[in-house]
Motif scaffolding. Structure first.
Motif, PDB file in Angstrom:
ATOM      1  N   ARG A 385       0.659  -1.209  -0.049  1.00  0.00           N
ATOM      2  CA  ARG A 385       0.160   0.009   0.127  1.00  0.00           C
ATOM      3  C   ARG A 385       0.971   1.101   0.250  1.00  0.00           C
ATOM      4  O   ARG A 385       0.249   2.274  -0.513  1.00  0.00           O
ATOM      5  CB  ARG A 385      -0.840  -0.026   1.252  1.00  0.00           C
ATOM      6  CG  ARG A 385      -1.952  -1.063   1.164  1.00  0.00           C
ATOM      7  CD  ARG A 385      -2.790  -1.153   2.334  1.00  0.00           C
ATOM      8  NE  ARG A 385      -3.908  -2.147   2.112  1.00  0.00           N
ATOM      9  CZ  ARG A 385      -3.873  -3.619   1.978  1.00  0.00           C
ATOM     10  NH1 ARG A 385      -2.690  -4.138   2.329  1.00  0.00           N
ATOM     11  NH2 ARG A 385      -4.982  -4.217   2.049  1.00  0.00           N
ATOM     12  N   VAL A 386       2.078   1.209   0.607  1.00  0.00           N
ATOM     13  CA  VAL A 386       2.807   2.485   0.546  1.00  0.00           C
ATOM     14  C   VAL A 386       4.472   1.896   0.176  1.00  0.00           C
ATOM     15  O   VAL A 386       4.650   0.583   0.625  1.00  0.00           O
ATOM     16  CB  VAL A 386       2.722   3.229   1.915  1.00  0.00           C
ATOM     17  CG1 VAL A 386       1.295   3.534   2.313  1.00  0.00           C
ATOM     18  CG2 VAL A 386       3.151   2.395   3.084  1.00  0.00           C
ATOM     19  N   ASP A 387       5.120   2.802  -0.047  1.00  0.00           N
ATOM     20  CA  ASP A 387       6.456   2.653  -0.083  1.00  0.00           C
ATOM     21  C   ASP A 387       7.228   2.844   1.114  1.00  0.00           C
ATOM     22  O   ASP A 387       6.827   3.311   2.054  1.00  0.00           O
ATOM     23  CB  ASP A 387       7.130   3.726  -0.891  1.00  0.00           C
ATOM     24  CG  ASP A 387       8.473   3.499  -1.235  1.00  0.00           C
ATOM     25  OD1 ASP A 387       8.798   2.340  -1.906  1.00  0.00           O
ATOM     26  OD2 ASP A 387       9.565   4.286  -0.840  1.00  0.00           O
ATOM     27  N   LEU A 388       8.286   1.895   1.467  1.00  0.00           N
ATOM     28  CA  LEU A 388       9.161   1.926   2.653  1.00  0.00           C
ATOM     29  C   LEU A 388       9.538   3.227   3.132  1.00  0.00           C
ATOM     30  O   LEU A 388       9.260   3.493   4.418  1.00  0.00           O
ATOM     31  CB  LEU A 388      10.295   0.986   2.567  1.00  0.00           C
ATOM     32  CG  LEU A 388      11.269   0.772   3.863  1.00  0.00           C
ATOM     33  CD1 LEU A 388      10.304   0.292   4.886  1.00  0.00           C
ATOM     34  CD2 LEU A 388      12.224  -0.048   3.369  1.00  0.00           C
ATOM     35  N   SER A 389       9.904   4.231   2.472  1.00  0.00           N
ATOM     36  CA  SER A 389      10.272   5.532   2.770  1.00  0.00           C
ATOM     37  C   SER A 389       9.287   6.395   3.363  1.00  0.00           C
ATOM     38  O   SER A 389       9.233   7.189   3.996  1.00  0.00           O
ATOM     39  CB  SER A 389      10.829   6.215   1.463  1.00  0.00           C
ATOM     40  OG  SER A 389       9.952   6.447   0.591  1.00  0.00           O
ATOM     41  N   GLU A 390       7.901   6.015   2.875  1.00  0.00           N
ATOM     42  CA  GLU A 390       6.856   6.868   3.545  1.00  0.00           C
ATOM     43  C   GLU A 390       6.499   6.397   4.867  1.00  0.00           C
ATOM     44  O   GLU A 390       5.843   7.076   5.672  1.00  0.00           O
ATOM     45  CB  GLU A 390       5.615   6.507   2.559  1.00  0.00           C
ATOM     46  CG  GLU A 390       5.873   7.191   1.019  1.00  0.00           C
ATOM     47  CD  GLU A 390       4.739   6.877   0.446  1.00  0.00           C
ATOM     48  OE1 GLU A 390       3.524   6.424   0.836  1.00  0.00           O
ATOM     49  OE2 GLU A 390       4.720   7.114  -0.945  1.00  0.00           O
ATOM     50  N   THR A 391       6.876   5.181   5.501  1.00  0.00           N
ATOM     51  CA  THR A 391       6.620   4.951   6.777  1.00  0.00           C
ATOM     52  C   THR A 391       7.882   5.463   7.880  1.00  0.00           C
ATOM     53  O   THR A 391       7.593   5.148   8.985  1.00  0.00           O
ATOM     54  CB  THR A 391       6.495   3.287   6.724  1.00  0.00           C
ATOM     55  OG1 THR A 391       7.830   2.639   6.560  1.00  0.00           O
ATOM     56  CG2 THR A 391       5.521   2.769   5.790  1.00  0.00           C
ATOM     57  N   GLU A 538      -1.786   5.533  -2.710  1.00  0.00           N
ATOM     58  CA  GLU A 538      -0.733   6.018  -3.638  1.00  0.00           C
ATOM     59  C   GLU A 538       0.424   6.549  -3.058  1.00  0.00           C
ATOM     60  O   GLU A 538       0.185   7.182  -1.913  1.00  0.00           O
ATOM     61  CB  GLU A 538      -1.483   6.911  -4.403  1.00  0.00           C
ATOM     62  CG  GLU A 538      -2.768   6.294  -5.377  1.00  0.00           C
ATOM     63  CD  GLU A 538      -3.435   7.379  -6.395  1.00  0.00           C
ATOM     64  OE1 GLU A 538      -3.058   8.249  -6.174  1.00  0.00           O
ATOM     65  OE2 GLU A 538      -4.343   6.791  -6.920  1.00  0.00           O
ATOM     66  N   GLU A 539       1.354   6.567  -3.767  1.00  0.00           N
ATOM     67  CA  GLU A 539       2.646   7.160  -3.359  1.00  0.00           C
ATOM     68  C   GLU A 539       2.350   8.766  -2.995  1.00  0.00           C
ATOM     69  O   GLU A 539       1.953   9.471  -4.034  1.00  0.00           O
ATOM     70  CB  GLU A 539       3.695   6.950  -4.230  1.00  0.00           C
ATOM     71  CG  GLU A 539       3.915   5.533  -4.394  1.00  0.00           C
ATOM     72  CD  GLU A 539       5.485   4.990  -5.339  1.00  0.00           C
ATOM     73  OE1 GLU A 539       5.959   6.312  -5.581  1.00  0.00           O
ATOM     74  OE2 GLU A 539       5.587   3.950  -5.533  1.00  0.00           O
ATOM     75  N   SER A 540       2.723   9.144  -1.704  1.00  0.00           N
ATOM     76  CA  SER A 540       2.572  10.687  -1.641  1.00  0.00           C
ATOM     77  C   SER A 540       3.457  10.878  -0.383  1.00  0.00           C
ATOM     78  O   SER A 540       4.123   9.929   0.033  1.00  0.00           O
ATOM     79  CB  SER A 540       1.138  11.170  -1.503  1.00  0.00           C
ATOM     80  OG  SER A 540       0.611  10.381  -0.347  1.00  0.00           O
ATOM     81  N   CYS A 541       3.403  11.989   0.194  1.00  0.00           N
ATOM     82  CA  CYS A 541       4.024  12.228   1.460  1.00  0.00           C
ATOM     83  C   CYS A 541       3.478  11.524   2.527  1.00  0.00           C
ATOM     84  O   CYS A 541       2.349  11.279   2.585  1.00  0.00           O
ATOM     85  CB  CYS A 541       4.159  13.724   1.772  1.00  0.00           C
ATOM     86  SG  CYS A 541       2.433  14.311   1.996  1.00  0.00           S
ATOM     87  N   PRO A 542       4.191  11.295   3.514  1.00  0.00           N
ATOM     88  CA  PRO A 542       3.826  10.593   4.833  1.00  0.00           C
ATOM     89  C   PRO A 542       2.460  11.046   5.366  1.00  0.00           C
ATOM     90  O   PRO A 542       1.645  10.319   5.736  1.00  0.00           O
ATOM     91  CB  PRO A 542       4.780  10.402   5.885  1.00  0.00           C
ATOM     92  CG  PRO A 542       5.988  10.972   5.018  1.00  0.00           C
ATOM     93  CD  PRO A 542       5.560  11.741   3.892  1.00  0.00           C
TER      94      PRO A 542
END
Length: 555
Positions: A385-391, A538-542
């Motif tokens: 659901r999210v990219d690792l960097s967003e977590t 979708e990929e976005s800011c945290p």
């Protein structure tokens, strides 16, 4: 690893110290029993008289006797307690039971002497003194009577022989008077008469000697008169207390050892070494208080423990080894506490660290300890659901420390081997140490799966809470996957607010509206935290990724 065979005196001291109350209780109980016995026992007084034994005509040396001399003192000592002497002493004391009286007498023979020490035990000082005197007098009288009776027999026998000789002499004298002076038989009769007179004279001398010896018989004498004792010899309070101490202390030590061997829970670091075969990397003292839900300060007692733990771990990892899994034994915050403080200690040392909350079952996890958001998190990454960097969230007080929360769907979907390997590889390639807070081994196999893609494993054990059997089983489970098990960290039994379920403050938007309105001060169980899966983000800011996650939860 130190085994029980290599246990030192300090280890035994720890075992004794952990059960000091049991040892002290055993000693106190034994001393109390000794005091009670002393108070309840009848007092016994003992008086002693010393009798010098002199030889008499009837005494003969005994070959092979223990004592030298004409008198066998061992025989005389037995004679003092004989029935005849005891009966005479009983008559003198006015007692009826001579056998019972003889049981209160003891006789000793001092080395290289001809002395008998006659000891008599009585219920009071006067009876003890009288008994010792009575037995001494009775023994001397019995010995005198024995010697006198022997002489009487010898004298009586001599007088019978003398009378026979006198009769023969009288007969020969009468026969000689009837013969003529020229009779040939006269010379023979005179010769026989002279011989009989000589024998009569000798026998009279022997009888006179026996009579003189009879008058001078001295079987012995009392050289030390018995005195009235001032204090009882029994019960002996000091002896009883010493004996009680000698019994109570070993008993207490044996009970302490049995308690150590039969203990079902981990109490001290030695339990981890001796019974779980685990090295102890660190132990947070019981004096350390967990006042708040946050990590220890750098210079606090707990902070120093984890700073030392960081140095130990860093010395055992190579440059390519960066992923450390911290797993608990039983459900609880132990693993989260160790992971959070270890990651903080690494960050303080200048390392770039990422700590991963892979334990959704804990009551207080990494987000609560660091004050970061738990959504989106690891489960959202693994579900795509999210990219690792967003977590990744920066810890408020440690810029080089990044926290990855468990995610909103953490309880709904467990980790996969491929996802764990990919996540750890990405974090390690970024030049960071990775500290993973894994689920407890007693209720989940996820810790084994995560540890299979790590470089080292640490067990978090809570004193007086985690059982020895489960801790040993957890260590065995980790060794089975062939990943270095560095050891264990022991936490105290009291973790303060960390043992409670976190209050719904920072995550109040994640709870249903009915819960937000009426339970601000109420603690909730861990099962009531959001567990439903979220729609893909979708990929976005945290911050943008967190909003759909919260909106997708049931209301």
């Amino acid at each position: 690893m130190r085994t029980p065979a290599a246990r030192t005196l300090a280890d035994y001291g720890i075992i004794a110290r952990r059960s000091w109350w049991l040892i002290v209780g055993s000693v106190v109980l034994a001393l109390g029993a000794a005091l009670a016995y002393t108070a309840m026992s009848a007092k016994v007084y003992e008086s002693t008289s010393a009798v010098l034994v002199l030889p008499t005509a009837t005494d003969t040396a005994v070959a092979g006797a223990r004592t030298a001399g004409q008198v066998n003192l061992d025989t005389e000592a037995q004679l003092v307690k004989s029935t005849e002497v005891a009966q005479a002493a009983a008559d003198a004391l006015g007692e009826s039971d001579a056998t019972k009286l003889a049981g209160r007498v003891s006789v000793t023979v001092p080395p290289n002497t001809s002395v008998l020490e006659i000891n008599f035990r009585g219920a009071d000082p006067e009876s003890a003194q009288a008994g010792a005197a009575a037995f001494s007098e009775a023994y001397l009288d019995h010995r005198r009577d024995g010697a006198t009776a022997s002489l009487d027999n010898a004298i009586a026998t001599g007088r019978l022989g003398l009378d026979s000789l006198n009769d023969d002499i009288t007969g020969l004298e009468a026969e000689l008077a009837g013969l003529d002076s020229g009779d040939s038989r006269r010379t023979a009769i005179e010769t026989d008469l002279d011989e009989l007179r000589r024998q009569s004279g000798e026998l009279e001398g022997e009888i006179s000697g026996l009579e003189a010896e009879q008058e001078a018989v001295t079987p012995g004498r009392i050289i030390n008169d018995p005195v009235a004792p001032e204090s009882p010899t029994s019960p002996n309070a000091m002896f009883n207390l010493a004996a009680a101490l000698g019994l109570g202390l070993p008993l207490g030590l044996m009970l302490a050892w049995a308690r150590h061997r039969l203990a079902r829970r981990v109490w001290y670091p030695t339990d981890l070494v001796d019974r779980c075969e685990l090295d102890v990397l660190g132990s947070v003292p019981k004096s350390v208080r967990f006042q708040r839900r946050e990590v220890f300060g750098a210079y606090s007692p707990g902070g120093r423990v984890f700073s030392q733990l960081r140095n130990v771990i860093a010395s055992q990892l190579t440059d390519d080894q960066r992923v450390v899994v911290v797993a608990g034994v039983a459900p609880g915050p132990a693993a989260s506490v160790v992971a959070a403080n270890l990651a903080t200690a690494m960050a303080r040392a200048g390392d770039r660290v990422t700590t991963v909350a892979a334990n959704p079952s804990t009551t207080v996890g990494l987000p609560e300890l660091f004050g970061t958001e738990s959504v989106p998190g690891l489960a959202d990454v693994w579900s795509g659901r999210v990219d690792l960097s967003e977590t990744m969230r920066a810890a408020p007080r440690q810029p080089s420390l990044t926290v990855i929360g468990p995610g909103a769907a953490a309880r709904a979907a467990g980790p996969t081997s491929e996802a764990a390997a990919e996540t750890f590889t990405k974090l390690a390639e970024a030049g960071r140490f990775v500290v993973v807070d894994a689920p407890p081994l007693s209720c989940s196999a996820d810790a084994q799966l995560l540890a299979g893609h790590a470089d080292a494993v640490i067990l978090a054990v809570q004193s007086q809470r985690d059982s020895i059997s489960e801790t040993a089983a957890a260590a065995t489970a980790m060794r089975q996957i062939d990943i270095p098990l560095l050891g264990a960290v022991l936490l105290p039994s009291v973790l303060g607010p960390l043992n409670n379920v976190p209050l719904p403050e920072s995550r109040s938007l994640d709870l249903p509206a009915a819960r937000r309105s009426g339970a601000q001060g109420e603690q909730v169980s861990a099962d009531e935290t959001p567990t439903d899966s979220l729609e893909a983000v979708e990929e976005s800011c945290p911050t943008q990724a967190a909003a759909p996650a919260r909106a997708a939860e049931p209301r």
